[in-house]
Design a protein around this motif. Structure first.
Motif, PDB file in Angstrom:
ATOM      1  N   ASP A 184       0.838  -1.196   0.000  1.00  0.00           N
ATOM      2  CA  ASP A 184       0.000   0.000   0.000  1.00  0.00           C
ATOM      3  C   ASP A 184       0.878   1.253   0.000  1.00  0.00           C
ATOM      4  O   ASP A 184       2.085   1.193   0.207  1.00  0.00           O
ATOM      5  CB  ASP A 184      -0.965  -0.006   1.186  1.00  0.00           C
ATOM      6  CG  ASP A 184      -0.262  -0.205   2.508  1.00  0.00           C
ATOM      7  OD1 ASP A 184       0.603   0.610   2.836  1.00  0.00           O
ATOM      8  OD2 ASP A 184      -0.588  -1.180   3.216  1.00  0.00           O
ATOM      9  N   VAL A 185       0.253   2.420  -0.214  1.00  0.00           N
ATOM     10  CA  VAL A 185       1.035   3.618  -0.522  1.00  0.00           C
ATOM     11  C   VAL A 185       1.958   4.045   0.618  1.00  0.00           C
ATOM     12  O   VAL A 185       3.089   4.474   0.377  1.00  0.00           O
ATOM     13  CB  VAL A 185       0.122   4.797  -0.934  1.00  0.00           C
ATOM     14  CG1 VAL A 185      -0.433   4.570  -2.318  1.00  0.00           C
ATOM     15  CG2 VAL A 185      -0.986   5.031   0.072  1.00  0.00           C
ATOM     16  N   THR A 186       1.508   3.930   1.863  1.00  0.00           N
ATOM     17  CA  THR A 186       2.365   4.380   2.964  1.00  0.00           C
ATOM     18  C   THR A 186       3.548   3.436   3.155  1.00  0.00           C
ATOM     19  O   THR A 186       4.677   3.885   3.369  1.00  0.00           O
ATOM     20  CB  THR A 186       1.565   4.500   4.270  1.00  0.00           C
ATOM     21  OG1 THR A 186       0.842   3.291   4.499  1.00  0.00           O
ATOM     22  CG2 THR A 186       0.594   5.647   4.212  1.00  0.00           C
ATOM     23  N   THR A 187       3.303   2.120   3.069  1.00  0.00           N
ATOM     24  CA  THR A 187       4.403   1.154   3.179  1.00  0.00           C
ATOM     25  C   THR A 187       5.353   1.307   1.998  1.00  0.00           C
ATOM     26  O   THR A 187       6.582   1.239   2.153  1.00  0.00           O
ATOM     27  CB  THR A 187       3.856  -0.274   3.229  1.00  0.00           C
ATOM     28  OG1 THR A 187       2.890  -0.378   4.280  1.00  0.00           O
ATOM     29  CG2 THR A 187       4.966  -1.280   3.489  1.00  0.00           C
ATOM     30  N   ALA A 522      -0.447  12.100   0.680  1.00  0.00           N
ATOM     31  CA  ALA A 522       0.941  12.593   0.711  1.00  0.00           C
ATOM     32  C   ALA A 522       1.954  11.495   0.445  1.00  0.00           C
ATOM     33  O   ALA A 522       3.061  11.766  -0.017  1.00  0.00           O
ATOM     34  CB  ALA A 522       1.217  13.252   2.059  1.00  0.00           C
ATOM     35  N   ALA A 523       1.571  10.235   0.738  1.00  0.00           N
ATOM     36  CA  ALA A 523       2.496   9.109   0.555  1.00  0.00           C
ATOM     37  C   ALA A 523       2.475   8.547  -0.860  1.00  0.00           C
ATOM     38  O   ALA A 523       3.344   7.753  -1.227  1.00  0.00           O
ATOM     39  CB  ALA A 523       2.159   7.993   1.550  1.00  0.00           C
ATOM     40  N   ALA A 524       1.502   8.926  -1.666  1.00  0.00           N
ATOM     41  CA  ALA A 524       1.350   8.334  -2.994  1.00  0.00           C
ATOM     42  C   ALA A 524       2.516   8.725  -3.896  1.00  0.00           C
ATOM     43  O   ALA A 524       2.830   9.918  -4.029  1.00  0.00           O
ATOM     44  CB  ALA A 524       0.034   8.789  -3.616  1.00  0.00           C
ATOM     45  N   PRO A 525       3.197   7.754  -4.522  1.00  0.00           N
ATOM     46  CA  PRO A 525       4.336   8.086  -5.390  1.00  0.00           C
ATOM     47  C   PRO A 525       3.879   8.819  -6.648  1.00  0.00           C
ATOM     48  O   PRO A 525       2.827   8.521  -7.216  1.00  0.00           O
ATOM     49  CB  PRO A 525       4.921   6.707  -5.735  1.00  0.00           C
ATOM     50  CG  PRO A 525       3.785   5.757  -5.585  1.00  0.00           C
ATOM     51  CD  PRO A 525       2.928   6.304  -4.482  1.00  0.00           C
ATOM     52  N   GLY A 526       4.667   9.797  -7.054  1.00  0.00           N
ATOM     53  CA  GLY A 526       4.349  10.533  -8.274  1.00  0.00           C
ATOM     54  C   GLY A 526       3.285  11.590  -8.118  1.00  0.00           C
ATOM     55  O   GLY A 526       2.800  12.142  -9.110  1.00  0.00           O
ATOM     56  N   ARG A 527       2.936  11.908  -6.870  1.00  0.00           N
ATOM     57  CA  ARG A 527       1.823  12.841  -6.638  1.00  0.00           C
ATOM     58  C   ARG A 527       2.141  14.255  -7.154  1.00  0.00           C
ATOM     59  O   ARG A 527       1.235  15.052  -7.362  1.00  0.00           O
ATOM     60  CB  ARG A 527       1.497  12.903  -5.146  1.00  0.00           C
ATOM     61  CG  ARG A 527       2.652  13.379  -4.287  1.00  0.00           C
ATOM     62  CD  ARG A 527       2.452  13.053  -2.819  1.00  0.00           C
ATOM     63  NE  ARG A 527       3.620  13.431  -2.020  1.00  0.00           N
ATOM     64  CZ  ARG A 527       4.723  12.698  -1.933  1.00  0.00           C
ATOM     65  NH1 ARG A 527       4.810  11.568  -2.613  1.00  0.00           N
ATOM     66  NH2 ARG A 527       5.726  13.084  -1.182  1.00  0.00           N
ATOM     67  N   HIS A 528       3.424  14.574  -7.349  1.00  0.00           N
ATOM     68  CA  HIS A 528       3.798  15.920  -7.784  1.00  0.00           C
ATOM     69  C   HIS A 528       3.818  16.072  -9.304  1.00  0.00           C
ATOM     70  O   HIS A 528       4.003  17.183  -9.798  1.00  0.00           O
ATOM     71  CB  HIS A 528       5.191  16.280  -7.232  1.00  0.00           C
ATOM     72  CG  HIS A 528       5.285  16.215  -5.742  1.00  0.00           C
ATOM     73  ND1 HIS A 528       4.442  16.924  -4.916  1.00  0.00           N
ATOM     74  CD2 HIS A 528       6.116  15.523  -4.914  1.00  0.00           C
ATOM     75  CE1 HIS A 528       4.755  16.684  -3.647  1.00  0.00           C
ATOM     76  NE2 HIS A 528       5.751  15.829  -3.628  1.00  0.00           N
ATOM     77  N   TRP A 529       3.622  14.935 -10.022  1.00  0.00           N
ATOM     78  CA  TRP A 529       3.776  14.985 -11.479  1.00  0.00           C
ATOM     79  C   TRP A 529       2.450  14.836 -12.203  1.00  0.00           C
ATOM     80  O   TRP A 529       1.628  13.988 -11.854  1.00  0.00           O
ATOM     81  CB  TRP A 529       4.727  13.886 -11.951  1.00  0.00           C
ATOM     82  CG  TRP A 529       6.169  14.284 -11.856  1.00  0.00           C
ATOM     83  CD1 TRP A 529       7.006  14.092 -10.804  1.00  0.00           C
ATOM     84  CD2 TRP A 529       6.937  14.949 -12.860  1.00  0.00           C
ATOM     85  NE1 TRP A 529       8.242  14.601 -11.083  1.00  0.00           N
ATOM     86  CE2 TRP A 529       8.239  15.130 -12.341  1.00  0.00           C
ATOM     87  CE3 TRP A 529       6.660  15.420 -14.140  1.00  0.00           C
ATOM     88  CZ2 TRP A 529       9.242  15.763 -13.058  1.00  0.00           C
ATOM     89  CZ3 TRP A 529       7.673  16.034 -14.859  1.00  0.00           C
ATOM     90  CH2 TRP A 529       8.947  16.205 -14.320  1.00  0.00           C
TER      91      TRP A 529
END
Length: 542
Positions: A184-187, A522-529
């Motif tokens: 999951d996203v946080t792990t 906030a933990a999701a990868p790529g959230r800034h793109w």
């Protein structure tokens, strides 16, 4: 001088030149660098890693090229030399730790085995070093963890054990093969942060294999894109995300689900096809002589799903989302509460009473290879349900052919077996099987989490198309917030069996109120793109 340099690597089935699966691959990694190897299933990513480690299966053979680690060609090294180099000079983290770890040995013992084979440490020194490494990967209660078996740990903890094993001898090259795909996203964020931290502390180079462009944006220095065994392009991560050079890379990036929620759809029906009221599921509670620990997997969960709408349930592993789905399906019995399917409470029905209602609600599981019978043709799997409800065989087969075409497969596929299809095609077959019952509700339990991004996008488009055509209500279980943002009208967030936040997707994912929801996002990868437009969101704001 490069730490790892691969030149013109070619790998072929049975060593036959016309059956190449890796075709002239070139790759170079410097000390301290993270190179991401990206591509869809079948692109040759994992085969390249296995070739470097000397772990290719006998049916696959390198037929040309070199793999130089510190100037030594791994393809010419003897088996004994490769055993010396593994763990000391290079090491590998595999995708699924539960299959890579020995299920009948304690995890501390498994870390020690690496030291026993590759060092002259005493037993007490090995134990001390193993515990130090477990602390380095941020495992809690190290003494307890040291004595635990793999099945007693969570997925993230097992992956940390794998990382500890890989790094205990301080190798100069770390190969990570999809190490966060099932997390999951946080792990996932914790594991990515850990790999970065250990790379900086130990100065190791990292070859990181993934199909997740969000992960690439978080961890890569440089990226090599593979397609069907051929290199499409190699660039720095920023250049690749901003200026992809090939159509294939552009398609990969544009297939990444955006975490910006889609525009809300107008509700076209007030018909509630599924609802729960104060649904509870409690496990445990003790046996004959003692009271054990109770686990409240679902607590007072109340939802409603209208015809033609999609409700997403999101949360980390252990949040209770799959428990809720299985209670709704009556694959497990709720402890209390109501499950209303088309206005009828099925929560306390006997299996005999439940049978007429089974056709109204169907499920698509995460792994179609495990849910489809490998020994019978897919057509037989699709018609099994209708036959049980009295549909004549010839009618059921005719409907199966129609459904296969509806999900984008040829009607002739009815006579083929599951192993003859790709993962995405098998998931389409699983959807066709569910639709064969003409359900009002489709439950999708992590139905796209194991798929490549492009295949994932195709399956999501298919579900949306089927929903519009058939008016299905879809209950979508996922840990991927990008997927939830693209397919869901409403979203329910769960943590430790409790509902944390529930409302329209644009509100829950776009402007969350609860700290837990904010932490997930906030933990999701790529959230800034903004992958589809090849730029960071911050530049769009400017």
């Amino acid at each position: 001088m490069s730490l790892l340099e691969i030149n013109d690597l070619r790998i072929a089935l049975n060593g036959e030149h016309d059956k190449q699966v890796v075709k002239g691959l070139n790759l170079s990694i410097e000390p301290g660098q993270t190179m991401c190897l990206v591509g869809e299933s079948g692109s040759g990513k994992s085969l390249t890693a296995l070739a470097a480690m000397g772990l290719l299966p006998p049916v696959l053979k390198p037929i040309s090229g070199t793999i130089n680690l510190k100037g030594e060609d791994m393809l010419k090294a003897s088996a004994s030399r490769m055993r010396e180099l593994r763990a000391v000079s290079m090491s590998m983290i595999f995708q699924e730790p539960m299959t890579a770890l020995n299920p009948v040995a304690r995890v501390g013992q498994q870390i020690e085995e690496v030291l026993e084979f590759h060092s002259s440490m005493s037993k007490s020194a090995r134990a001390k070093r193993a515990k130090e490494m477990m602390e380095a990967v941020h495992l809690p209660d190290v003494d307890k963890m040291y004595r635990s078996f793999p099945h007693q740990l969570s997925g993230g903890q097992r992956q940390r054990i794998m990382i500890a094993m890989a790094l205990v001898m301080r190798p100069q090259l770390l190969i990570a093969d999809e190490p966060t795909t099932a997390l999951d996203v946080t792990t996932q964020a914790q594991i990515l942060s850990l790999i970065r931290e250990l790379r900086e502390d130990q100065g190791a180079a990292v070859l990181f294999i993934t199909h997740d462009m969000g992960v690439v944006s978080e961890i890569a220095d440089d990226v090599t894109v593979l397609k069907l065994g051929e290199v499409m392009e190699t660039q720095s991560v920023d250049n690749l995300l901003r200026h992809p050079q090939t159509d294939y890379t552009r398609d990969l990036l544009q297939s990444v689900p955006s975490q910006v929620p889609r525009l809300a759809r107008a509700q076209t029906s007030d018909n509630i096809v599924l609802a729960t009221q104060d649904l509870n599921k409690t496990y445990g509670g003790g046996g004959w002589f003692s009271r054990g620990r109770e686990v409240k997997a679902a607590q007072d969960v109340s939802i409603h799903l209208n015809k033609g709408r999609t409700l997403g349930i999101v949360g980390e592993s252990g949040s209770g989302k799959t428990t809720v789905a299985r209670c709704i399906m009556r694959l497990i019995d709720p402890t209390s509460g109501k499950v209303m399917v088309d206005g009828t409470d099925i929560a306390t029905m006997s299996q005999k009473e439940l049978k007429p209602h089974r056709k109204d609600i169907q499920i698509v599981f995460q792994d179609p290879m495990r849910s489809l019978n490998p020994r019978i043709e897919v057509g037989q799997s699709i018609i099994e349900g209708p036959l049980n409800f009295g549909t004549p065989r010839h009618e059921a087969l005719a409907r199966a052919r129609e459904l296969l075409e509806l999900v984008g497969l040829p009607a002739s596929a009815v006579d083929r077996f599951p192993h003859q299809f790709s993962g995405g095609q098998r998931q389409r077959i699983a959807i066709a099987r569910a639709l064969a019952m003409d359900p009002d509700v489709l439950v999708a339990d992590e139905a796209v989490s194991a798929l490549d991004v492009s295949v994932q996008a195709q399956v999501l488009d298919l579900l949306a198309e089927l929903q519009e055509r058939l008016g299905l209500g879809i209950l979508f279980i996922t840990h991927d917030l990008g997927v939830a943002a693209q397919i869901c009208d409403d979203v329910l967030v769960m943590q430790y069996g409790q509902v944390v936040e529930y409302g329209p997707a644009a509100q829950v994912l776009g402007a969350p109120k609860q700290d837990y929801t904010k932490a997930l996002i906030a933990a999701a990868p790529g959230r800034h793109w903004d992958f589809a437009n090849f730029r960071p969101f911050a530049e769009m704001a400017d």
